[in-house]
Design a protein around this motif. Sequence first.
Motif, short mmCIF file in Angstrom:
data_model
loop_
_atom_site.label_atom_id
_atom_site.label_comp_id
_atom_site.label_asym_id
_atom_site.label_seq_id
_atom_site.Cartn_x
_atom_site.Cartn_y
_atom_site.Cartn_z
N HIS A 285 -39.40 34.26 -23.41
CA HIS A 285 -38.35 34.38 -22.40
C HIS A 285 -38.85 33.84 -21.05
O HIS A 285 -39.00 34.60 -20.09
N THR A 293 -31.65 25.70 -9.39
CA THR A 293 -30.40 26.21 -8.83
C THR A 293 -30.09 25.56 -7.48
O THR A 293 -28.94 25.25 -7.17
N ARG A 350 -18.07 27.00 -9.26
CA ARG A 350 -19.05 26.24 -10.03
C ARG A 350 -20.44 26.88 -9.94
O ARG A 350 -21.15 26.97 -10.95
N GLN A 353 -21.14 30.06 -12.13
CA GLN A 353 -21.55 29.82 -13.51
C GLN A 353 -23.00 29.36 -13.57
O GLN A 353 -23.75 29.75 -14.47
N VAL A 354 -23.42 28.52 -12.61
CA VAL A 354 -24.80 28.04 -12.58
C VAL A 354 -25.77 29.20 -12.43
O VAL A 354 -26.75 29.33 -13.16
N LYS A 356 -25.11 32.38 -12.90
CA LYS A 356 -24.99 33.30 -14.03
C LYS A 356 -25.90 32.87 -15.17
O LYS A 356 -26.55 33.69 -15.83
N ASN A 357 -25.95 31.56 -15.41
CA ASN A 357 -26.84 31.04 -16.44
C ASN A 357 -28.31 31.27 -16.07
O ASN A 357 -29.14 31.57 -16.93
N TYR A 358 -28.61 31.13 -14.76
CA TYR A 358 -30.00 31.35 -14.33
C TYR A 358 -30.41 32.82 -14.45
O TYR A 358 -31.50 33.14 -14.91
N ASN A 359 -29.50 33.71 -14.04
CA ASN A 359 -29.84 35.14 -14.01
C ASN A 359 -30.05 35.73 -15.39
O ASN A 359 -30.68 36.79 -15.52
N GLN A 360 -29.55 35.08 -16.42
CA GLN A 360 -29.75 35.62 -17.76
C GLN A 360 -31.23 35.57 -18.15
O GLN A 360 -31.69 36.40 -18.96
N TYR A 361 -32.00 34.64 -17.57
CA TYR A 361 -33.41 34.52 -17.95
C TYR A 361 -34.24 35.70 -17.45
O TYR A 361 -34.96 36.32 -18.24
N LYS A 364 -33.17 38.82 -19.42
CA LYS A 364 -33.69 38.85 -20.79
C LYS A 364 -35.18 39.16 -20.78
O LYS A 364 -35.68 39.92 -21.61
#
Length: 472
Positions: A285, A293, A350, A353-354, A356-361, A364
Amino acid sequence: MFKTIFLFELRLLARQKFMFVLIGFFFVAGLYSVFDGYRFTQKQLLAIDSLQHGYQKKYQEAVASFSADTTTTAGKTLFNQAGIPAVIEYKNPLYAIHKPHSISILSIGQRDLTPYYDVITRKRNFVQGTNAEISNPELLASGNFDLAYVIIYLLPLLAIALTYNTLSKEKEQQTDKLLSLQGTHFGRIISYKLVFRFMLIGIMAWLLSIIGFISSAFLISFDPTAAILWLLSISAYLFFWFAIIFFIVRLSQSSVHNALYLLGLWCFFLLLLPALCNAIVRLYHPIPLKTDTAVALRENSEAVWALPRKLLIDTFYLNNPKYRHLRTPSDTSENSNKRFAAYYDLLGRRMTQVVKNYNQYPKKQNAAANSISWINPATKTQYILNGIAETGLKDYLSYQDQVNAFQKTWVDFMSDYIISDKKLSLNDLKNLPEFKLKPEANKNQHILLGILYLFGISFYIIFLAIKFRIKI
């Protein structure tokens, strides 16, 4: 016999100058750790106080502009600017602040790495902070010399120094047979001696913690629930180490062997296993740098601004149908307020979403690290103490999510005035949205579960030591 052994151990400790000095050294180290945490927290509170003081000063100036003297040029300018949304946001932007918890001086956690305030504007880009990565290089790496560090790293060493020869010394001095002749089970005597040492270190840890609570109360309001959970947590952790010591002592090895075994276990639980678990979590992970970003923000800013004005305006009304009745032909003009509102709205969507994709890392990674921490009581204790002090990565991620949600609220609030081409009234200015950090739900239940885990694994180790019936 219990009282006799305790009195004997006190006299023995008083005669052993080296041990007395060693305990004093660890106690002074604990006092310094409390001071270091106090100084760090005080520095952050001073910065927060400066931000709030500056905001209040600018706020009073904004309020005074509504009644500015229009007979002067400067006063007329201030009066004309009073209530203009863009001016208010530019001159005095809101701050979302992550204030330190009352126990944070005892466990700084990741507050030295993560931002503790954010500026709220209509530029909803969500690129919070300046650090490139929002996790410590090592979960248990020495960073801040706080009380949590002393308890997790240093006090087990003191426990080992005081107890490694509890049984072997009696055998080496051949006093074990003499004690056995007294008609009392020798194992009970050894257990009482270990209990004395456990209480000695436990009292020292409690005393240091209470000093920390008192020191913290001068900065932040006292939280009795957090203090109780803290004391239970450190007691459970020390009990875990004494359970390990009890198991090793019952192996009936020499003092040298006991010391080597215990130091090896200390290195395993506090150095090797955390590093191994951390490497595995980071391998599966990884967290990308925040520069990605920032690059996405720049690229999206240029792309959105380059859109044809009519397309930009059409997209805005499509995403915000509640403003359709305000549409006019002048919306596509060069300096139209609606054009700027449409720009920030589309850019925010926009970038949402960018990010949101970063914060998932990090989420996790934090979830994986928290899951794997159950195999190591030392790492689990660090998570528990950080959770009590609200200084862990999980607490920061929760704060960041709430900041992002509030920023959306602020954008919607300001857009209503900008698109309608209205000014804020004095009453509107006094009722601006405020950021209020909400505590994590069921936090104390999770902490209590971790404390029960520490006690459970400790009793299991003691059970194994007794079950094997290793002869003393």
